[in-house]
Scaffold this active site. Structure first.
Site, PDB file in Angstrom:
ATOM      1  N   TYR A   1      -1.731  -0.629  10.252  1.00  0.00           N
ATOM      2  CA  TYR A   1      -1.876  -1.148   8.887  1.00  0.00           C
ATOM      3  C   TYR A   1      -0.710  -0.667   8.017  1.00  0.00           C
ATOM      4  O   TYR A   1      -0.083  -1.451   7.292  1.00  0.00           O
ATOM      5  CB  TYR A   1      -3.210  -0.669   8.322  1.00  0.00           C
ATOM      6  CG  TYR A   1      -3.400  -0.862   6.836  1.00  0.00           C
ATOM      7  CD1 TYR A   1      -3.789  -2.088   6.314  1.00  0.00           C
ATOM      8  CD2 TYR A   1      -3.206   0.206   5.944  1.00  0.00           C
ATOM      9  CE1 TYR A   1      -3.975  -2.251   4.957  1.00  0.00           C
ATOM     10  CE2 TYR A   1      -3.391   0.050   4.589  1.00  0.00           C
ATOM     11  CZ  TYR A   1      -3.778  -1.176   4.093  1.00  0.00           C
ATOM     12  OH  TYR A   1      -3.955  -1.343   2.742  1.00  0.00           O
TER      13      TYR A   1
ATOM     14  N   SER B   1       0.852  -1.194   0.000  1.00  0.00           N
ATOM     15  CA  SER B   1       0.000   0.000   0.000  1.00  0.00           C
ATOM     16  C   SER B   1       0.883   1.236   0.000  1.00  0.00           C
ATOM     17  O   SER B   1       1.986   1.231   0.575  1.00  0.00           O
ATOM     18  CB  SER B   1      -0.875   0.014   1.254  1.00  0.00           C
ATOM     19  OG  SER B   1      -1.561   1.251   1.348  1.00  0.00           O
TER      20      SER B   1
HETATM   21  P1  NAP Z   1     -11.277  -6.027   0.441  1.00  0.00           P
HETATM   22  O1  NAP Z   1     -12.192  -5.559  -0.640  1.00  0.00           O
HETATM   23  O2  NAP Z   1     -11.591  -5.733   1.877  1.00  0.00           O
HETATM   24  O3  NAP Z   1     -11.015  -7.594   0.249  1.00  0.00           O
HETATM   25  C1  NAP Z   1     -10.138  -8.251   1.099  1.00  0.00           C
HETATM   26  C2  NAP Z   1      -9.999  -9.686   0.675  1.00  0.00           C
HETATM   27  O4  NAP Z   1      -9.016 -10.288   1.543  1.00  0.00           O
HETATM   28  C3  NAP Z   1     -11.272 -10.473   0.829  1.00  0.00           C
HETATM   29  O5  NAP Z   1     -11.367 -11.396  -0.239  1.00  0.00           O
HETATM   30  C4  NAP Z   1     -11.068 -11.215   2.159  1.00  0.00           C
HETATM   31  O6  NAP Z   1     -11.723 -12.467   2.253  1.00  0.00           O
HETATM   32  C5  NAP Z   1      -9.580 -11.440   2.128  1.00  0.00           C
HETATM   33  N1  NAP Z   1      -8.995 -11.656   3.455  1.00  0.00           N
HETATM   34  C6  NAP Z   1      -8.970 -10.807   4.507  1.00  0.00           C
HETATM   35  N2  NAP Z   1      -8.341 -11.382   5.555  1.00  0.00           N
HETATM   36  C7  NAP Z   1      -7.982 -12.630   5.154  1.00  0.00           C
HETATM   37  C8  NAP Z   1      -7.335 -13.716   5.766  1.00  0.00           C
HETATM   38  N3  NAP Z   1      -6.911 -13.646   7.049  1.00  0.00           N
HETATM   39  N4  NAP Z   1      -7.127 -14.842   5.051  1.00  0.00           N
HETATM   40  C9  NAP Z   1      -7.553 -14.930   3.768  1.00  0.00           C
HETATM   41  N5  NAP Z   1      -8.176 -13.932   3.129  1.00  0.00           N
HETATM   42  C10 NAP Z   1      -8.400 -12.798   3.813  1.00  0.00           C
HETATM   43  O7  NAP Z   1      -9.811  -5.411   0.239  1.00  0.00           O
HETATM   44  P2  NAP Z   1      -9.090  -4.747  -1.027  1.00  0.00           P
HETATM   45  O8  NAP Z   1      -9.312  -3.281  -0.937  1.00  0.00           O
HETATM   46  O9  NAP Z   1      -9.404  -5.476  -2.264  1.00  0.00           O
HETATM   47  O10 NAP Z   1      -7.571  -4.981  -0.599  1.00  0.00           O
HETATM   48  C11 NAP Z   1      -6.762  -6.008  -1.150  1.00  0.00           C
HETATM   49  C12 NAP Z   1      -5.324  -5.688  -0.819  1.00  0.00           C
HETATM   50  O11 NAP Z   1      -4.999  -4.402  -1.346  1.00  0.00           O
HETATM   51  C13 NAP Z   1      -5.047  -5.613   0.689  1.00  0.00           C
HETATM   52  O12 NAP Z   1      -3.801  -6.181   0.980  1.00  0.00           O
HETATM   53  C14 NAP Z   1      -5.033  -4.121   0.954  1.00  0.00           C
HETATM   54  O13 NAP Z   1      -4.245  -3.800   2.067  1.00  0.00           O
HETATM   55  C15 NAP Z   1      -4.428  -3.611  -0.337  1.00  0.00           C
HETATM   56  N6  NAP Z   1      -4.734  -2.196  -0.586  1.00  0.00           N
HETATM   57  C16 NAP Z   1      -6.001  -1.743  -0.789  1.00  0.00           C
HETATM   58  C17 NAP Z   1      -6.212  -0.389  -1.001  1.00  0.00           C
HETATM   59  C18 NAP Z   1      -7.576   0.201  -1.231  1.00  0.00           C
HETATM   60  O14 NAP Z   1      -7.692   1.438  -1.294  1.00  0.00           O
HETATM   61  N7  NAP Z   1      -8.615  -0.605  -1.378  1.00  0.00           N
HETATM   62  C19 NAP Z   1      -5.147   0.502  -0.980  1.00  0.00           C
HETATM   63  C20 NAP Z   1      -3.868   0.000  -0.767  1.00  0.00           C
HETATM   64  C21 NAP Z   1      -3.672  -1.337  -0.569  1.00  0.00           C
HETATM   65  P3  NAP Z   1     -13.337 -12.578   2.462  1.00  0.00           P
HETATM   66  O15 NAP Z   1     -13.925 -12.136   1.149  1.00  0.00           O
HETATM   67  O16 NAP Z   1     -13.578 -13.999   2.745  1.00  0.00           O
HETATM   68  O17 NAP Z   1     -13.682 -11.648   3.580  1.00  0.00           O
END
Ligand code: NAP
Length: 248
Positions: free
Chosen positions: A157, A143
């Protein structure tokens, strides 16, 4: 034979976009999820409908026994992994460091750091020629928070993503001679459900005017960068980071 990719947290958000794009590029995809089976099964169904191969794999990546079981299922159902996307990640309600409980810190660090380590370890045990493998590639979804620190929101985080970036650098050097490339993608503010986990579903729209490109990013824009790092065009790229953060 198609290459095999595991996407952790592949049922929703960025992970789901990566899984879908990988399938379109010819990968057989393991779609890991923690609890939302319906979302993961929907991604798998889309891929299969499009003529691809995919399986949904339940596991909490922070739990070693579950990671071992997930890789066993991946081995049996698809075969030996070529590409890992360490994407599963969590954040919790926005607060200052002086309000954070030890339990929260453990949850965030064990998912975002230990989970990524365990999944990378199992990938290297299958990709490295030391273990009979033929190389491969890993992309860690970090991130922009690793650079920015996320004050007043989630410094825990941000620090977990700093640790992930350090792992990317160290592991990339450790396994480069074995034909394994390790890189990172640092998304900025992307439209997904994750911001609701922090207690602010509308966070992207609140922040967008302060982003140089004046908008939030899409999951497909992140997936494109992830998939470039697996491509032949990135064959000489390891220990590197792509910021997909609108100029932030
Ligand atoms: P999201 O929409 O909240 O989805 C998170 C996913 O991770 C879901 O499929 C969830 O599973 C899974 N997950 C969470 N904890 C887990 C665990 N302990 N074991 C296995 N799976 C797990 O998040 P996102 O925004 O797509 O984020 C994905 C990645 O991008 C993350 O690493 C996040 O830090 C990074 N990121 C996101 C942003 C942003 O603005 N969105 C910015 C920077 C970085 P379930 O579906 O079963 O709950």
């Amino acid at each position: 034979m198609s290459k095999i990719m595991l996407v952790t947290g592949g049922g929703r958000g960025i992970g789901a976009a990566v899984a879908r794009l990988a399938a379109r590029r010819g990968y057989a995809v393991g779609v890991n999820y923690r609890s939302d089976a319906d979302a993961a099964n929907a991604v798998v169904a889309d891929i299969v409908r499009g003529g691809g191969r995919a399986v949904a794999l339940q596991a909490d990546v922070s739990q070693e026994d579950q990671v071992l079981r997930m890789y066993g299922e991946l081995d049996r159902q698809l075969g030996r992994i070529d590409a890992l996307v360490n994407n599963a990640g969590i954040l919790e309600r926005q607060m200052r460091v002086d309000e954070m409980s030890a339990e929260r810190l453990l949850r965030v660090l064990s998912t975002n750091v230990i989970g990524a380590f365990l999944c990378a370890r199992e990938a290297v045990r299958r990709m490295s020629p030391r273990h009979g493998g033929q190389g491969g590639a890993i992309v860690n979804v970090s991130s922009a928070a690793a650079r920015l620190g996320s004050p007043n929101e989630y410094v825990d985080y941000a620090a977990s993503k700093g640790a992930l970036d350090t792992m990317t650098i160290g592991l990339s050097k450790e396994v480069a001679p074995e034909g394994i490339r390790v890189n990172g993608v640092r998304p900025g503010t992307i439209y997904t459900d994750m911001h609701a986990s922090g207690g602010e579903p509308g966070r992207v729209d609140r922040l967008k005017d302060a982003i140089p490109l004046r908008r939030g990013g899409t999951v497909d824009e992140v997936a494109g960068a992830v998939m470039w790092l697996f491509s032949d065009e990135a064959g000489y790229t390891s220990g590197s980071f792509i910021d997909v953060s609108g100029g932030s």
